[in-house]
Structures are given as C-alpha cells and as structure tokens.
Write a protein that holds these residues in place. Structure first.
Motif, short mmCIF file in Angstrom:
data_model
loop_
_atom_site.label_atom_id
_atom_site.label_comp_id
_atom_site.label_asym_id
_atom_site.label_seq_id
_atom_site.Cartn_x
_atom_site.Cartn_y
_atom_site.Cartn_z
N GLN A 83 0.82 -1.21 0.00
CA GLN A 83 0.00 0.00 0.00
C GLN A 83 0.85 1.27 0.00
O GLN A 83 0.45 2.29 -0.56
CB GLN A 83 -0.93 -0.01 1.21
CG GLN A 83 -2.00 -1.09 1.16
CD GLN A 83 -2.76 -1.24 2.47
OE1 GLN A 83 -2.29 -0.84 3.54
NE2 GLN A 83 -3.95 -1.83 2.40
N ARG B 279 -4.24 -7.90 -11.02
CA ARG B 279 -4.48 -6.55 -10.47
C ARG B 279 -5.85 -6.48 -9.80
O ARG B 279 -5.98 -5.97 -8.68
CB ARG B 279 -4.39 -5.50 -11.58
CG ARG B 279 -4.68 -4.08 -11.05
CD ARG B 279 -4.44 -3.01 -12.08
NE ARG B 279 -5.39 -3.10 -13.19
CZ ARG B 279 -5.37 -2.26 -14.24
NH1 ARG B 279 -4.44 -1.32 -14.32
NH2 ARG B 279 -6.26 -2.39 -15.20
N CYS C 82 -6.04 -6.08 -5.74
CA CYS C 82 -6.61 -4.82 -5.23
C CYS C 82 -7.82 -5.08 -4.35
O CYS C 82 -8.00 -4.42 -3.32
CB CYS C 82 -6.99 -3.91 -6.40
SG CYS C 82 -5.58 -3.17 -7.25
N LEU D 265 -5.74 -2.43 -2.29
CA LEU D 265 -4.77 -1.61 -3.01
C LEU D 265 -5.51 -0.65 -3.94
O LEU D 265 -6.60 -0.94 -4.43
CB LEU D 265 -3.83 -2.49 -3.83
CG LEU D 265 -3.04 -3.56 -3.09
CD1 LEU D 265 -2.18 -4.35 -4.08
CD2 LEU D 265 -2.17 -2.95 -2.00
N ASN D 266 -4.89 0.47 -4.21
CA ASN D 266 -5.43 1.45 -5.14
C ASN D 266 -5.13 0.98 -6.56
O ASN D 266 -3.96 0.88 -6.94
CB ASN D 266 -4.81 2.81 -4.89
CG ASN D 266 -5.36 3.89 -5.81
OD1 ASN D 266 -6.14 3.60 -6.73
ND2 ASN D 266 -4.95 5.12 -5.58
N PRO D 267 -6.14 0.70 -7.39
CA PRO D 267 -5.87 0.21 -8.76
C PRO D 267 -4.99 1.16 -9.57
O PRO D 267 -4.24 0.70 -10.45
CB PRO D 267 -7.27 0.09 -9.37
CG PRO D 267 -8.19 -0.07 -8.20
CD PRO D 267 -7.58 0.75 -7.10
N VAL E 203 -1.37 0.27 -9.29
CA VAL E 203 -0.92 -1.02 -9.80
C VAL E 203 -0.80 -0.96 -11.32
O VAL E 203 -1.80 -0.75 -12.03
CB VAL E 203 -1.89 -2.15 -9.40
CG1 VAL E 203 -1.35 -3.49 -9.88
CG2 VAL E 203 -2.07 -2.16 -7.88
#
Length: 392
Positions: free
Chosen positions: A153, A166, A170, A175-177, A180
C-alpha cells in the motif's frame, strides 16, 4: 558486526564512484527455473538494451556467486547471499542492502517478490527512497499478512503481469488500482520458432503418427490447478474422434504418481507420456512436437501460452484467470472452464480439426509477437521507468 561475505561481490566502498540508478532485490533468479525467473530475466534483458545507460545493483537472497549469470556487466552488479543458514543469509543481505542504500541513494528500488516487501518497504520508507513491488499471480490472490499488505500500500507502484491479478490483488488487499501497473510477460520470437516435428523426439516418446497434445508444468501436488488431471480425464472423449491422440506431459513433481494412476484407471495410460524435466534450451523442439498446447489452468498470466504460440502451436487455457491476456481474451486461443473435462475435450477436438483461424500457426505467431515480443516488452518497460522518474 555483520559484513558481506568474501567473494560475494566487489566491496561496497569501491562502487561509490559509479552512480547507481536502481536497486533490485530478489529471492532467487538463477538457482531455479520458473515463470517468475523467466520474467525477471526478460526485465534484465530489456534493462540492458535500454537506450539510456542505466546502472543497477541486484541483491539476491538465495543465489550463490558460482551461479551461471549472463547479465553480469558494467550495467549490472550482483550481490549473492545464500548461506547454509537462511536466517543468516537474510541478515547479511539486510545489512548490505541498508549500507548500500545509505551510501548510493538510488533513484528507485524494485522489490522482486512480495515476501521481501516488508524488508524493502521498511528500509526505503526510513530513507525516503521510492520503491516498486513486483507481483506475478497467486502470491497476492489471498489476503496478505499485515506487514506485506502495508508495504504494498505504501509503495510508489506495484507491478503485476495481468488485469486479473491486479483486480484480485486490489480487492483482497485493499490496493489502489491506479497504483498497480500492468507489465505483461514477453516472448522471445528469435529463440522460439516453428519447425518440423523432430524425428528423434518422435521416436523417443513414441509419438509417430500421433496427434499430440502437450503441457509444460510443474507436477507438484500443490499445483493441481495446472489442469493436467483434467486433460487426462478428457482423453477418452477426444480419442473417440481422434484415436491417434497422445498427451505429452513435460515436467516433474510429487503429483506424477497420482496422475499416472488416473491415466491407468481411465484406460488411457498408453496415451499419456511423462517426459520429465526438459531443460529450457530443449523446449523449442518439444513445442514443435505439439499439435495443441493444453493447459486448463488458473494462471497469473501463463508465459507457456506465448511460447507455444511463438512456435505456431494453438493453445487452450482456463477462462477465469490471467491467461485472458496472452490469449487476447480468446482471440488467439480457446478458453474453457478450467476444471471441466468435457469442455476441454470439445475444445481439443476443435483444435485438432484445424478449421479455426486460431489454428493458423503463422498468423498465431505473428499476433503473439506483435503484442508480446521483446520489442513491445522493452517499450512498456521504458515507459514505466519514465513514469517512475516523474514521481521523483
């Protein structure tokens, strides 16, 4: 006080005269073979061929100085830390890496496996150095421990090889796409080429006059998702249409006895050929044996699909995984439910009939290389380096 091992690399103090742009940190590269190792080597090759004279230091936890490494050069310096004590090796690498980061202050650090992310994240956050974590597939498909998740993160970027990974990573690890980035695998079209079926291999495996299905995979009991058992279950139905069909399985592992028993129980043991381990340099001629590459699997990407297509061999994959990318969402091959023997059988029969454009070996090769060849890979990699430089 811990210091790097003698013979491990050139003394760190001697490297200060050369500016280092990047640092890479990996578990292992040259001591074993697999999809991750192949991917990393492609990254190295593209890095060496970059128009900008980039320089990097590479820290590898489980490789030794005596390993065969074709990338040693003035652009790459390698540090090896394998010892008889895994803990000691990790401590030594941590000390050497921390010292190097303090002295050299590279522009960016690339962490080559999520298992190393907490270490790389801790050091880079302390020193204010941006870092990227490289991911590949199933290692990030499940919720990660808190330290691993936090290090992802807080990374400047996370690289992965497919949309599927991904999306899953995520979702399960928050996680923030946007963070990635996708850098898919590459195929070497110069090394992997079509050709006639080698007579020596046909004789070795008893495949003369056979329609040959092939899979290249680890035969580990923990990797049954590769679908070798499903393909074996599909053979009786395929044999009704193509009685000359045989299945060549390349790979080794503790699951082979179960697979052999399955073939015997289904009455197809004479159709299944276990070739065992085949060195990388011999794989091209083995791909040329195949009339179809069959792996109804769950993959983060699946470099083997690209390798087969570069050799002009039509392919079959699962339909709920990262293999959508190498198959261009089915444009280049057949995608079926990965645990469905009947669906595998129907698709294999279609492939062996050879009436679909996806069976045109020359077209298949051209499409695969245009999208996933080394030139395309290098362009993507350079774009990522450029985007990272803008983050500084």
């Amino acid at each position: 006080m811990l210091t790097p091992q003698v013979g491990e690399n050139i003394g760190l103090s001697q490297q200060l005269t050369t500016q280092v742009d990047h640092v890479f940190v990996f578990l292992e590269i040259f001591s074993c073979e697999g999809g991750i190792q192949s991917y990393v080597k492609d990254v190295f090759q593209a890095y060496l061929e970059s128009s900008k004279p980039l320089r990097a230091e590479v820290f590898i936890l489980r490789d030794t100085p005596g390993c065969t490494n074709p990338f040693e050069s003035d652009r790459f310096k390698f540090h090896y830390f394998k010892t008889t004590s895994p803990l000691l090796g990790r401590v030594r690498m941590t000390a050497a890496l921390f010292t190097h980061l303090i002295r050299q202050r590279p522009q960016h650090v690339f962490c080559g496996h999520v298992k190393l992310a907490p270490l790389v994240g801790m050091l880079c956050q302390f020193l204010g150095i941006p870092y990227t974590v490289m991911t590949y597939g199933k290692e990030v498909w499940e919720p990660l421990p808190k330290a691993m998740k936090s290090s992802l993160q807080k990374a400047a970027q996370v690289w992965t090889i497919s949309r599927y990974t991904r999306e899953v990573a995520c979702t399960v690890n928050n996680l923030n796409p946007v963070q990635v980035k996708i850098l898919p695998c590459a195929v070497d079209g110069d090394r992997l080429t079509p050709g006639q079926k080698p007579t020596t291999l046909l004789e070795r495996y008893g495949l003369q006059d056979a329609k040959v299905l092939m899979t290249v995979a680890r035969l580990w009991s923990g990797d049954i998702y590769k679908g070798v058992d499903i393909t074996i279950q599909a053979l009786p139905q395929i044999a009704e249409v193509f009685p000359e069909v045989k299945y060549l399985v390349i790979g080794r592992g503790d699951d082979q006895p179960r697979l052999a028993k399955l073939a015997k129980d289904l009455g197809v043991s004479d159709r299944v050929v276990f070739a065992g381990f085949v060195p990388t340099e011999e794989l091209v001629e083995h791909y040329r044996l195949a009339d179809a590459y069959i792996m109804p699997s769950q993959e983060g990407f699946g470099i083997v699909y690209l390798e087969a297509m570069a050799c002009g061999v039509p392919v079959l994959s699962g339909d709920a995984d990262g293999s959508a990318e190498p198959l261009l969402d089915g444009k280049l091959g057949w995608r079926v439910p990965h645990r469905d023997p009947k669906a595998v059988a129907v698709a294999c029969i279609e492939i062996l009939k050879g009436e679909d454009q996806r069976c045109d070996g020359q077209w298949l090769r051209e499409m695969a290389i245009a999208t996933f060849g080394m030139d395309a890979f290098q362009q993507r990699l350079q774009q990522e380096f450029l985007s990272l430089s803008k983050l500084l």
